[in-house]
Design a protein around this motif. Structure first.
Motif, PDB file in Angstrom:
ATOM      1  N   TRP A  92       0.836  -1.206   0.000  1.00 44.92           N
ATOM      2  CA  TRP A  92       0.000   0.000   0.000  1.00 44.92           C
ATOM      3  C   TRP A  92       0.870   1.256   0.000  1.00 44.92           C
ATOM      4  O   TRP A  92       0.584   2.211  -0.719  1.00 44.92           O
ATOM      5  CB  TRP A  92      -0.923   0.019   1.210  1.00 44.92           C
ATOM      6  N   VAL A  93       1.925   1.255   0.802  1.00 42.95           N
ATOM      7  CA  VAL A  93       2.818   2.421   0.853  1.00 42.95           C
ATOM      8  C   VAL A  93       3.497   2.618  -0.492  1.00 42.95           C
ATOM      9  O   VAL A  93       3.561   3.738  -1.011  1.00 42.95           O
ATOM     10  CB  VAL A  93       3.847   2.278   1.998  1.00 42.95           C
ATOM     11  N   LYS A  94       3.987   1.542  -1.072  1.00 44.83           N
ATOM     12  CA  LYS A  94       4.660   1.662  -2.377  1.00 44.83           C
ATOM     13  C   LYS A  94       3.709   2.152  -3.465  1.00 44.83           C
ATOM     14  O   LYS A  94       4.117   2.877  -4.373  1.00 44.83           O
ATOM     15  CB  LYS A  94       5.308   0.332  -2.761  1.00 44.83           C
ATOM     16  N   LYS A  95       2.428   1.779  -3.353  1.00 43.20           N
ATOM     17  CA  LYS A  95       1.419   2.260  -4.308  1.00 43.20           C
ATOM     18  C   LYS A  95       0.835   3.603  -3.892  1.00 43.20           C
ATOM     19  O   LYS A  95      -0.005   4.161  -4.594  1.00 43.20           O
ATOM     20  CB  LYS A  95       0.313   1.218  -4.473  1.00 43.20           C
ATOM     21  N   ARG A  96       1.242   4.076  -2.709  1.00 46.93           N
ATOM     22  CA  ARG A  96       0.838   5.378  -2.169  1.00 46.93           C
ATOM     23  C   ARG A  96      -0.663   5.486  -1.944  1.00 46.93           C
ATOM     24  O   ARG A  96      -1.248   6.559  -2.063  1.00 46.93           O
ATOM     25  CB  ARG A  96       1.366   6.513  -3.061  1.00 46.93           C
ATOM     26  N   GLN A  97      -1.275   4.347  -1.587  1.00 44.05           N
ATOM     27  CA  GLN A  97      -2.712   4.344  -1.333  1.00 44.05           C
ATOM     28  C   GLN A  97      -3.081   3.244  -0.352  1.00 44.05           C
ATOM     29  O   GLN A  97      -2.681   2.091  -0.512  1.00 44.05           O
ATOM     30  CB  GLN A  97      -3.481   4.137  -2.642  1.00 44.05           C
ATOM     31  N   CYS A  98      -3.879   3.612   0.640  1.00 46.89           N
ATOM     32  CA  CYS A  98      -4.402   2.656   1.624  1.00 46.89           C
ATOM     33  C   CYS A  98      -5.613   1.974   1.005  1.00 46.89           C
ATOM     34  O   CYS A  98      -6.641   2.613   0.780  1.00 46.89           O
ATOM     35  CB  CYS A  98      -4.777   3.402   2.905  1.00 46.89           C
ATOM     36  N   LYS A  99      -5.503   0.693   0.726  1.00 49.55           N
ATOM     37  CA  LYS A  99      -6.563  -0.029   0.024  1.00 49.55           C
ATOM     38  C   LYS A  99      -7.510  -0.732   0.989  1.00 49.55           C
ATOM     39  O   LYS A  99      -7.970  -1.832   0.723  1.00 49.55           O
ATOM     40  CB  LYS A  99      -5.938  -1.052  -0.929  1.00 49.55           C
ATOM     41  N   THR A 100      -7.826  -0.072   2.096  1.00 48.12           N
ATOM     42  CA  THR A 100      -8.697  -0.678   3.099  1.00 48.12           C
ATOM     43  C   THR A 100     -10.129  -0.826   2.581  1.00 48.12           C
ATOM     44  O   THR A 100     -10.583  -0.052   1.738  1.00 48.12           O
ATOM     45  CB  THR A 100      -8.701   0.151   4.399  1.00 48.12           C
ATOM     46  N   LYS A 101     -10.809  -1.811   3.145  1.00 55.52           N
ATOM     47  CA  LYS A 101     -12.233  -2.013   2.862  1.00 55.52           C
ATOM     48  C   LYS A 101     -13.080  -1.582   4.054  1.00 55.52           C
ATOM     49  O   LYS A 101     -14.283  -1.804   4.080  1.00 55.52           O
ATOM     50  CB  LYS A 101     -12.490  -3.476   2.520  1.00 55.52           C
ATOM     51  N   LEU A 102     -12.439  -0.954   5.041  1.00 55.24           N
ATOM     52  CA  LEU A 102     -13.166  -0.484   6.215  1.00 55.24           C
ATOM     53  C   LEU A 102     -14.214   0.535   5.790  1.00 55.24           C
ATOM     54  O   LEU A 102     -13.914   1.489   5.070  1.00 55.24           O
ATOM     55  CB  LEU A 102     -12.203   0.167   7.219  1.00 55.24           C
ATOM     56  N   GLU A 103     -15.447   0.304   6.241  1.00 51.23           N
ATOM     57  CA  GLU A 103     -16.543   1.207   5.888  1.00 51.23           C
ATOM     58  C   GLU A 103     -16.301   2.593   6.463  1.00 51.23           C
ATOM     59  O   GLU A 103     -15.884   2.739   7.619  1.00 51.23           O
ATOM     60  CB  GLU A 103     -17.864   0.645   6.417  1.00 51.23           C
ATOM     61  N   ARG A 104     -16.565   3.603   5.653  1.00 49.68           N
ATOM     62  CA  ARG A 104     -16.417   4.992   6.102  1.00 49.68           C
ATOM     63  C   ARG A 104     -17.720   5.400   6.776  1.00 49.68           C
ATOM     64  O   ARG A 104     -18.760   5.524   6.122  1.00 49.68           O
ATOM     65  CB  ARG A 104     -16.095   5.892   4.912  1.00 49.68           C
ATOM     66  N   THR A 105     -17.659   5.602   8.090  1.00 50.77           N
ATOM     67  CA  THR A 105     -18.819   5.949   8.909  1.00 50.77           C
ATOM     68  C   THR A 105     -18.415   7.099   9.833  1.00 50.77           C
ATOM     69  O   THR A 105     -17.231   7.447   9.909  1.00 50.77           O
ATOM     70  CB  THR A 105     -19.250   4.741   9.772  1.00 50.77           C
ATOM     71  N   PRO A 106     -19.378   7.657  10.569  1.00 46.63           N
ATOM     72  CA  PRO A 106     -18.989   8.674  11.551  1.00 46.63           C
ATOM     73  C   PRO A 106     -17.937   8.161  12.548  1.00 46.63           C
ATOM     74  O   PRO A 106     -17.059   8.906  12.967  1.00 46.63           O
ATOM     75  CB  PRO A 106     -20.309   9.021  12.243  1.00 46.63           C
ATOM     76  N   GLN A 107     -18.005   6.876  12.894  1.00 43.94           N
ATOM     77  CA  GLN A 107     -17.034   6.300  13.827  1.00 43.94           C
ATOM     78  C   GLN A 107     -15.634   6.207  13.218  1.00 43.94           C
ATOM     79  O   GLN A 107     -14.636   6.369  13.910  1.00 43.94           O
ATOM     80  CB  GLN A 107     -17.493   4.906  14.279  1.00 43.94           C
ATOM     81  N   THR A 108     -15.550   5.933  11.922  1.00 44.60           N
ATOM     82  CA  THR A 108     -14.247   5.763  11.270  1.00 44.60           C
ATOM     83  C   THR A 108     -13.741   7.041  10.598  1.00 44.60           C
ATOM     84  O   THR A 108     -12.616   7.071  10.116  1.00 44.60           O
ATOM     85  CB  THR A 108     -14.300   4.631  10.227  1.00 44.60           C
ATOM     86  N   GLU A 109     -14.564   8.090  10.568  1.00 45.58           N
ATOM     87  CA  GLU A 109     -14.169   9.330   9.891  1.00 45.58           C
ATOM     88  C   GLU A 109     -12.867   9.925  10.428  1.00 45.58           C
ATOM     89  O   GLU A 109     -12.024  10.352   9.624  1.00 45.58           O
ATOM     90  CB  GLU A 109     -15.306  10.358   9.945  1.00 45.58           C
ATOM     91  N   PRO A 110     -12.639   9.959  11.759  1.00 42.18           N
ATOM     92  CA  PRO A 110     -11.354  10.495  12.236  1.00 42.18           C
ATOM     93  C   PRO A 110     -10.151   9.725  11.674  1.00 42.18           C
ATOM     94  O   PRO A 110      -9.148  10.331  11.307  1.00 42.18           O
ATOM     95  CB  PRO A 110     -11.443  10.359  13.759  1.00 42.18           C
ATOM     96  N   LEU A 111     -10.265   8.407  11.596  1.00 37.43           N
ATOM     97  CA  LEU A 111      -9.177   7.605  11.039  1.00 37.43           C
ATOM     98  C   LEU A 111      -9.030   7.858   9.541  1.00 37.43           C
ATOM     99  O   LEU A 111      -7.915   7.959   9.029  1.00 37.43           O
ATOM    100  CB  LEU A 111      -9.409   6.117  11.320  1.00 37.43           C
ATOM    101  N   TYR A 112     -10.144   7.979   8.842  1.00 40.42           N
ATOM    102  CA  TYR A 112     -10.073   8.268   7.407  1.00 40.42           C
ATOM    103  C   TYR A 112      -9.387   9.611   7.149  1.00 40.42           C
ATOM    104  O   TYR A 112      -8.656   9.759   6.156  1.00 40.42           O
ATOM    105  CB  TYR A 112     -11.456   8.213   6.759  1.00 40.42           C
ATOM    106  N   ASN A 113      -9.591  10.588   8.022  1.00 42.22           N
ATOM    107  CA  ASN A 113      -8.888  11.864   7.873  1.00 42.22           C
ATOM    108  C   ASN A 113      -7.376  11.678   7.964  1.00 42.22           C
ATOM    109  O   ASN A 113      -6.618  12.310   7.223  1.00 42.22           O
ATOM    110  CB  ASN A 113      -9.367  12.869   8.913  1.00 42.22           C
ATOM    111  N   ILE A 114      -6.931  10.785   8.844  1.00 40.22           N
ATOM    112  CA  ILE A 114      -5.503  10.490   8.983  1.00 40.22           C
ATOM    113  C   ILE A 114      -5.000   9.747   7.742  1.00 40.22           C
ATOM    114  O   ILE A 114      -3.906  10.024   7.242  1.00 40.22           O
ATOM    115  CB  ILE A 114      -5.235   9.696  10.274  1.00 40.22           C
ATOM    116  N   ILE A 115      -5.794   8.810   7.238  1.00 38.65           N
ATOM    117  CA  ILE A 115      -5.417   8.075   6.030  1.00 38.65           C
ATOM    118  C   ILE A 115      -5.227   9.042   4.860  1.00 38.65           C
ATOM    119  O   ILE A 115      -4.245   8.942   4.111  1.00 38.65           O
ATOM    120  CB  ILE A 115      -6.465   6.998   5.690  1.00 38.65           C
TER     121      ILE A 115
END
Length: 149
Positions: A92-115
């Motif tokens: 993921w780092v070498k491709k410069r993209q986090c390929k997570t399948k984690l659902e983007r929700t209000p609970q995960t939004e703070p982490l998505y901002n970091i991603i």
């Protein structure tokens, strides 16, 4: 908080770079409370720790590598080797993209901002640090392991 695995730090095989950091993540459940850290292989000292935040282990592994690369960049440590035991995170780092399948929700939004910040950093910085896979089967647990298995 569990300290890094100091016992394995000072007894590294000679094939492991001496001027190196190791990163690892831990997650209670997947997704669940996630944290990551970085350990200096020469001293066993913790370089940084982040979390816990709600996320996944793979996201933590990715962010730990980017955090280590950004800190090396900031400190002018352009040749310091970074080890991770996560093949996916290295890819993921070498491709410069986090390929997570984690659902983007209000609970995960703070982490998505970091991603998003991490991906932006990767797109705008041409890091030179060697990024290597920690060979757990040959060398044992990565020294940044949280010891919860």
């Amino acid at each position: 908080m569990i300290p890094p695995n100091h016992n394995s730090v000072l007894l590294q095989p000679t094939e492991i770079a001496a001027d190196a950091w190791a990163v690892d993540a831990a997650c209670s459940g997947n997704p669940g409370p996630m944290e990551y850290q970085c350990v200096d292989l020469a001293t066993g000292a913790r370089v940084f720790h982040f979390g816990p935040v709600y996320g996944t282990n793979n996201i933590g592994e990715f962010l730990a590598i980017v955090h280590a690369l950004a800190l090396c960049w900031q400190r002018g440590l352009y040749t310091k080797t970074i080890y991770s035991d996560s093949y996916n995170a290295i890819l993921w780092v070498k491709k410069r993209q986090c390929k997570t399948k984690l659902e983007r929700t209000p609970q995960t939004e703070p982490l998505y901002n970091i991603i998003v910040r991490a991906e932006q950093w990767l797109r705008t910085h041409d890091y030179r640090n060697p990024l290597l896979k920690w060979e757990t089967s040959k060398w044992g647990e990565v020294p940044a392991d949280f010891g919860r298995k």
